[in-house]
Structures are given as structure tokens and as C-alpha cells.
Design an enzyme around this catalytic site. Structure first.
Site, PDB file in Angstrom:
ATOM      1  N   GLU A 190       0.784  -1.315   0.108  1.00  0.00           N
ATOM      2  CA  GLU A 190      -0.028   0.026   0.002  1.00  0.00           C
ATOM      3  C   GLU A 190       0.978   1.286   0.040  1.00  0.00           C
ATOM      4  O   GLU A 190       0.572   2.378  -0.663  1.00  0.00           O
ATOM      5  CB  GLU A 190      -0.797   0.090   1.058  1.00  0.00           C
ATOM      6  CG  GLU A 190      -2.277  -0.975   1.052  1.00  0.00           C
ATOM      7  CD  GLU A 190      -2.046  -2.164   1.397  1.00  0.00           C
ATOM      8  OE1 GLU A 190      -0.823  -2.740   1.524  1.00  0.00           O
ATOM      9  OE2 GLU A 190      -2.790  -3.113   1.125  1.00  0.00           O
TER      10      GLU A 190
ATOM     11  N   HIS B 122     -11.009  -4.743  10.431  1.00  0.00           N
ATOM     12  CA  HIS B 122     -11.575  -4.634   9.245  1.00  0.00           C
ATOM     13  C   HIS B 122     -12.946  -3.803   9.114  1.00  0.00           C
ATOM     14  O   HIS B 122     -13.804  -4.206   8.192  1.00  0.00           O
ATOM     15  CB  HIS B 122     -11.728  -5.938   8.275  1.00  0.00           C
ATOM     16  CG  HIS B 122     -10.585  -6.413   7.948  1.00  0.00           C
ATOM     17  ND1 HIS B 122      -9.484  -6.951   8.746  1.00  0.00           N
ATOM     18  CD2 HIS B 122     -10.126  -6.746   6.596  1.00  0.00           C
ATOM     19  CE1 HIS B 122      -8.508  -7.249   8.009  1.00  0.00           C
ATOM     20  NE2 HIS B 122      -8.734  -7.347   6.605  1.00  0.00           N
TER      21      HIS B 122
END
Ligand code: TPP
Ligand code: MG
Lengths: 337, 338
Positions: free
Chosen positions: A59, A128
Site C-alpha cells: 500500500e 476490518h
């Protein structure tokens, strides 16, 4: 045409890619697989591997690459599968991209979009399921929007890609499958920073965002309350005018946030309204939030954790009746003092 | 509470049982495989909401690691951790209870399938963020080194995680400080829906050790004994204060990435060819050949494990979901802080 929210996103991305060859997409499994949430389905076929690129699990690398590419002529759209994963890339966004214009005396723009799925409701557990918008809203130089429906996803995505600044587009994951009428076309492109009046009413002003917009609508119906419901849409910069005008009319403000009470985005709405409109207010301001705990796993716990239509209805009824701020469920039911 | 909802053995006893021999190791592998099959069915049927990541095909790696470590050593692992948790000794009750979101689970049902933990056998809370376990394992090793303890830390994560910064930063730190840590890369060929050759310039990930000047070892991850041997060798080296080791275990992800994934992107025949090297098949053949077990006994182990897991799941299904109070526990300390 009726579309699911994920299809509206594909459609917005495709329309921008057709109209501007500098728009490219980067992200994990977005090309071959069409995206983990199918938000880029079919785009590899239409635009090819130069413009729709699968990335490694890196990322920081690909978000930073998007920053560099945006400074030099591309309009990259980066997909961060779950907002939490932005944690490993935050420097590139908050400390680099957000400062490029400033530190180049305006020579450089970063017309970059970072899309991230957010929020609870699908049982993904505490690493998450957060919204985490406050990671990015306190950074001048970044713009932050949250979508709430297929139409708003289409409109905001196209507008974000056109915007000359770095924009973070937050997408409540629980809404990807929502289906409703979507109007497409260039006329849907607008300026960021404009809220949407989702419902018009008299007795109070509700400011909501993302999945709490629908929750607000259902909560007011359940309580039989007449409220303006403002879908804030852009958190940075946010639309003071629309909020202030509504509060002037109703004299009561309720903010519904999918975020912990502590440090939530509603605080800044409440503080701006009390500073500027103290004399328009008939009652104290109210924030309906999640408790200050990580997102729990099981269905029962996770549903209770999220602001629910029931909780909204209860809070609104009591608030209108007493004029006082009702205690949240975790205090009423004795879980927190 | 019904009797199936009590473990007859503690996690530490289950860990010790592994050392007794190949039969116990084989039974543990069967237990992992059986539990994964049940978990798959429960998620597919929608009985559990959310997602899950199965370790089918990687049981030998999990059991081999558990065999080579002491319960006082610390392991960091990922969202794909049902196998390592059971191998380290965690009971089917605390693992299945957690996956099913019940308060008999290891974190009282607030964590779920991706978040298993039991410090009594050295499992730190498993990480749902790719790469996040590497620096934490280095940090556990830093504590052991600084406190003068002869424990080691072991980080296990997938092939895809070697492309994230945390991997490289952790190996570098561990190398310059000679930390007692072992990095195990479980190369199961896929990271989510991407085959390794599309995301990574090399397929032999042990080679990455060279740039940190630490040993890089490759091992057949389908072979318990081979895994145990290399992990033990790395642990011995770490305990001798000679620093970290990178181990690459060649395995294969027999299932899709997560609940919804049927793995349509796999080349035709790839799964089938790896199934020839199914670690459970290899081990049962070996044990039968060596006369440790008869084929009848193998079937019997499989059958009785299936029965006991079904009973456990039925017992768990009958339990209510946790009280709301569960979400408020353990956010901050309840000790008096002065
Ligand atoms: C920082 C971060 N990026 C992306 C993800 C989403 N994700 C979860 S697992 C996974 C694939 C990981 O592949 P690998 O490391 O090979 O492990 P495996 O799943 O094969 O065990 C991805 C991309 C994540 N959890 N964290
Ligand atoms: Mg992998």
C-alpha cells in the site's frame, strides 16, 4: 437505470476513464479479478493493463506511486481494500500529497483519488470494520468524501476524479449491494463540499453520512419525527451553509455518526453550530455515535454497536419530549457509567 | 453446560501431546483439516457471518512449527490461523467457540475467525493486517534478548506479505540487532486472487534473506518432519544469540482465499497436482508404510475426529451469543493506575 452501488462505482470510473486518458486505476486484485468488491469489474477488458493495474500487497508503494504520478500528469485512482490498510500508507497521503501544493508554492497539484471501503455490519471484526475518517479529516490539503447510495457514489466518484486536489472517497462496504435508480452522465459532476438534503422536515436537523443516512431516515420514520436529514457527503471541507440554514429553521441539531463517540467527526459540526448559532438553538445538541470500543465480531454485538434505527427513534423521541440530551444505550443499560 | 463444552485437556497439555510421536501429530493434522471443513460449511450456509480463511493443505507447516518451539516461545500469525492455533495446542473449543462468536471462544467471541490468541501456548493475537506480525515478532525477540531470556519469536505470514515494507524493515532490524526471531514465509503460491508470479519478481522467497545477510532456508512445507527440523535449527541458532533466520515453506493453498472465493483464476490442473502432495495423504502413507498405523486406524482417526467435532459444533450452536457487556471488556485496563 437501477444499479447496485458497486456497479455505480464501476460506471463512474469507466465514464471518467473514457473522457480522460490520464485516469488510471491501481489496487490489489482490481484488474484480473475486477476488485475484491467488484468495483472495477470489466475495466481491465475495456482499458487494458496499462491503465488498470493489479498491485502487490504494497500500500505504501502504490499509494506513493499515485502521488508521484498525480504530480506529473496522471489522475490515479487508488483502491485501498479496507480503510485500515491505509494505515501503512498514511505518510504518503497525509505528509506528502497533502503538502505538495503548499511546498511547491502552487507549482504542483496532486489530482489523486484514494478510495477505501469502510465500516461495520458484515462481521469482518475489529481490524476490518472501522470508518477511521478522522485519520484524514484533520489534514489541510486533503478532501474527504463519504458516499451513501448508488447515486451519490456515482456523482462523488466522478467529481472526486475531476477535483485538482487529493481526495479520499470512503465507501461504506455494507452499501455495495444496495440497489436503486442511478442517473449517469456528465451533468452529475459537481463541486465537492456540497451536502445533500436527503429528507425535508421541521422539528430538527439531522446530519448523517455514509450508512447513517439510511439509518436516520428509518429512525425518523419509526419515531414519526419531522426532520431535515442532511447527507453531509464531504467531511473536508464540509458544507456549513446547508447545516446552518437548516438549524436556523429547526433550532435543533442531531448528528449521527458511525464512529466512536470520542474524537468523532460530529464534534466539529456541533462545535461550529454552537459557536455560530447558539441563539438559534432551542435545545442542546445531540450526537448519536458508537460506543468507545473496537468493533465486536458476532452479529448480535455488531448490530448493537452500530447506531440503529431503534436507537435513533428512541433518542429523537426522548429529545423532542424533554429537550434534554438522552443517554446513549450503553449508559442507559448500565454497561458504562 | 453440556460435557462437549468442556475441554478434557488444557492447551498446554495438548501441546505436550504432540511431542509424543507421529501418531499424535497426524491426529492433530486430521483435527485441523476436519475443523476447516466444518468452518467452511458453517460460513457457506451463512450460519456464521463475516469471512474466514482456511489453511487446508498447510497442516504440516502448522504442526511442524509447533513441534519445534517451546510453549514459552512466541508466535505471530495471520488471519489464516485456525491451523497454527490448534497445532500450538489451543483447544477445538476455544478455537471453534471464537470462530462461531460464542463467549467460550478464546477472546470471548468478540474477535472471530481472524483473531485467535492464547498466551499460554505462545500465540499472540493473530493479525488481520498483512505484514503486521513481522515487527511485533521482532519486538517479542527484542524483549527476550533484553530480558536475557532464551525464548525465541516466530513470525509466520504468506508469500504476498514479503512485498510489504514491514517485512523488509523487520528483517533488517532483526539482522542488525541479532534478534532471536524466525521469519517463516508460507509460500502457498497465491496472495488473495493473484498468483505469485504476477506480484513478485522471484518465486523463491528464501533468497530475500541474502540482502540482510542472514540464513535463508527453503523447506518442503508438506512434510512435518522437514519443517520441524529447519525451525528447530533456526530456533537453536536464535537461542545461541546468532540472530534471525528466514525460512520459506513451499505449500499450496488448497482452498480459495476466503469465504466467497472459488479460485476460478487457478490454472487447470494446478490444484490437482498439488493434491498429490497433500500433507495428510503423505503422512498417512508414511505411517502406514512404517507400520505406525494401519489403514483401518487412519480411517478410524478420521471418523472419530469428525464425530467429536460435530458434537462440539452442535453444542456451540446451541449456545446464545455473548451478552452485550462482552464488547466493553478489555478495551482499557481495569487495574488501578497510579
Ligand atoms: C495491509 C493489508 N493489505 C491488504 C490486505 C488484504 N489481504 C488480506 S490477505 C491478502 C493476501 C495475502 O497473501 P499472502 O501473504 O500470500 O497470505 P495467504 O493469504 O496466502 O495466507 C490480502 C491482500 C490486508 N489484510 N492488509
Ligand atoms: Mg499466499
Amino acid at each position: 437505470m437501477k444499479m447496485r452501488m458497486r456497479e455505480a462505482i464501476v460506471s463512474a470510473l469507466a465514464d471518467e476513464m473514457r473522457s480522460d486518458p490520464t485516469v488510471i486505476l491501481l489496487g490489489e486484485d482490481i484488474a484480473g479479478a475486477g476488485g475484491p468488491f467488484k468495483t472495477s469489474d470489466g475495466l481491465l477488458d475495456e482499458f487494458g493493463p496499462m491503465r488498470v493495474r493489479d498491485t502487490p500487497i504494497s500500500e505504501m508503494g502504490f499509494t506513493g506511486a499515485a502521488v508521484g504520478a498525480s504530480a506529473l500528469g496522471l489522475r490515479p485512482v487508488v483502491e485501498i481494500m479496507f480503510m485500515e490498510f491505509l494505515g501503512v500508507a498514511l505518510d504518503q497521503l497525509v505528509t506528502e500529497a497533502a503538502k505538495f501544493r503548499y511546498l511547491s508554492a502552487g507549482q504542483i497539484s496532486c489530482p489523486l483519488v484514494v478510495r477505501a471501503s469502510i465500516g461495520a455490519g458484515l462481521g469482518f471484526g475489529s481490524q476490518h470494520s472501522q470508518t477511521l475518517e478522522n485519520w484524514v479529516t484533520s489534514t489541510p490539503g486533503l478532501k474527504v468524501v463519504t458516499v451513501s447510495s448508488p447515486q451519490s457514489a456515482y456523482d462523488l466518484m466522478r467529481s472526486a476524479i475531476r477535483d485538482p486536489d487529493p481526495v479520499i472517497v470512503l465507501e461504506p462496504r455494507v452499501l455495495y449491494a444496495d440497489r436503486s435508480e442511478v442517473e449517469t452522465g456528465d451533468h452529475r459532476i459537481g463541486k465537492l463540499g456540497v451536502a445533500h438534503l436527503a429528507q425535508i422536515g421541521e422539528d430538527l436537523t439531522i446530519v448523517a453520512m455514509g450508512q447513517t443516512v439510511n439509518i436516520a431516515v428509518r429512525g425518523t420514520q419509526q419515531a414519526g419525527v419531522s426532520a431535515d436529514i442532511i447527507d453531509l457527503r464531504t467531511l473536508a471541507p464540509w458544507d456549513r451553509e446547508t447545516v446552518f440554514n437548516s438549524v436556523k429553521k429547526t433550532g435543533r441539531l442531531v448528528v449521527i455518526e458511525e464512529a466512536p463517540e470520542s474524537g468523532g467527526w460530529g464534534s466539529q459540526i456541533v462545535s461550529a453550530v454552537t459557536e455560530n448559532q447558539f441563539r438559534d438553538l432551542k435545545s442542546p445538541t445531540v450526537r448519536i455515535t458508537t460506543p468507545n470500543v473496537p468493533v465486536p465480531y458476532g452479529k448480535k454485538l455488531e448490530s448493537k454497536f452500530l447506531p440503529s434505527p431503534d436507537e435513533v427513534a428512541h433518542t429523537l423521541s426522548e429529545f423532542l419530549e424533554t429537550g434534554n440530551v438522552p443517554a446513549p444505550w450503553w449508559v442507559r443499560e448500565g454497561y458504562v457509567q | 453446560m453440556s460435557t462437549v463444552l468442556k475441554s478434557t485437556e488444557t492447551a498446554i497439555q495438548r501441546r505436550e501431546a504432540l511431542a509424543r510421536g507421529a501418531k499424535q501429530q497426524f491426529e492433530r493434522m486430521i483435527e485441523i483439516r476436519t475443523i476447516e471443513a466444518v468452518v467452511n460449511d458453517l460460513f457457506a450456509a451463512g450460519s456464521i457471518h463475516g469471512t474466514t480463511h482456511l489453511c487446508v493443505g498447510q497442516e504440516a507447516l502448522d504442526v511442524g512449527i509447533a513441534l519445534a518451539l517451546r510453549p514459552t516461545d512466541m508466535v505471530t500469525a495471520t488471519y489464516r490461523s485456525h491451523g497454527i492455533a490448534l497445532a500450538l495446542g489451543m483447544t477445538p473449543l476455544e478455537v471453534m467457540g471464537e470462530i462461531m462468536g460464542k463467549d467460550v471462544g478464546c477472546t470471548d467471541g468478540v474477535g472471530g475467525s481472524m483473531h485467535l490468541c492464547d498466551m499460554s501456548v505462545g500465540l499472540l493475537p493473530t493479525f488481520a493486517i498483512v505484514g503486521a506480525g513481522y515487527p511485533v515478532a521482532a519486538g517479542a525477540a527484542l524483549a527476550f534478548q533484553t530480558l536475557g531470556q532464551d525464548s525465541v519469536a516466530l513470525a509466520m505470514a504468506g508469500d504476498g506479505s514479503t512485498n510489504i515494507g514491514a517485512f523488509h524493515e523487520s528483517l533488517n532490524l532483526a539482522a542488525i540487532w541479532k534478534l532471536p526471531v524466525i521469519f517463516v514465509v508460507d509460500n502457498n503460491v497465491y496472495g488473495e486472487y493473484s498468483r505469485i508470479d504476477t506480484t513478485t519478481p522471484i518465486e523463491d522467497l528464501y533468497l530475500r534473506a541474502a540482502s540482510f545477510d542472514i540464513p535463508g532456508i527453503v523447506v518442503d512445507g508438506m512434510d512435518v518432519t522437514a519443517v520441524e527440523a529447519v525451525v528447530r535449527q533456526a530456533a537453536d541458532r536464535a537461542r545461541r544469540c546468532e540472530g534471525p533466520t528466514l525460512i520459506e515453506a513451499k505449500t499450496y493453498r488448497f482452498s480459495g482465499h476466503s469465504r466467497a472465493d472459488q479460485a476460478p483464476y487457478r490454472p487447470v490442473g494446478e490444484l490437482e497436482s498439488w493434491q498429490q502432495r497433500d500433507p495428510i495423504k503423505l503422512m498417512s502413507e508414511k505411517l502406514v508404510n512404517e507400520g505406525v498405523l494401519t489403514s483401518d486406524q487412519v480411517l478410524q482417526i478420521t471418523e472419530s475426529t469428525r464425530e467429536s467435532i460435530s458434537e462440539l459444533v452442535a453444542g456451540l450452536e446451541a449456545l446464545p451469543e455473548p451478552e452485550y457487556s462482552a464488547m466493553f471488556n478489555n478495551v482499557w485496563t481495569t487495574e488501578k493506575v497510579t
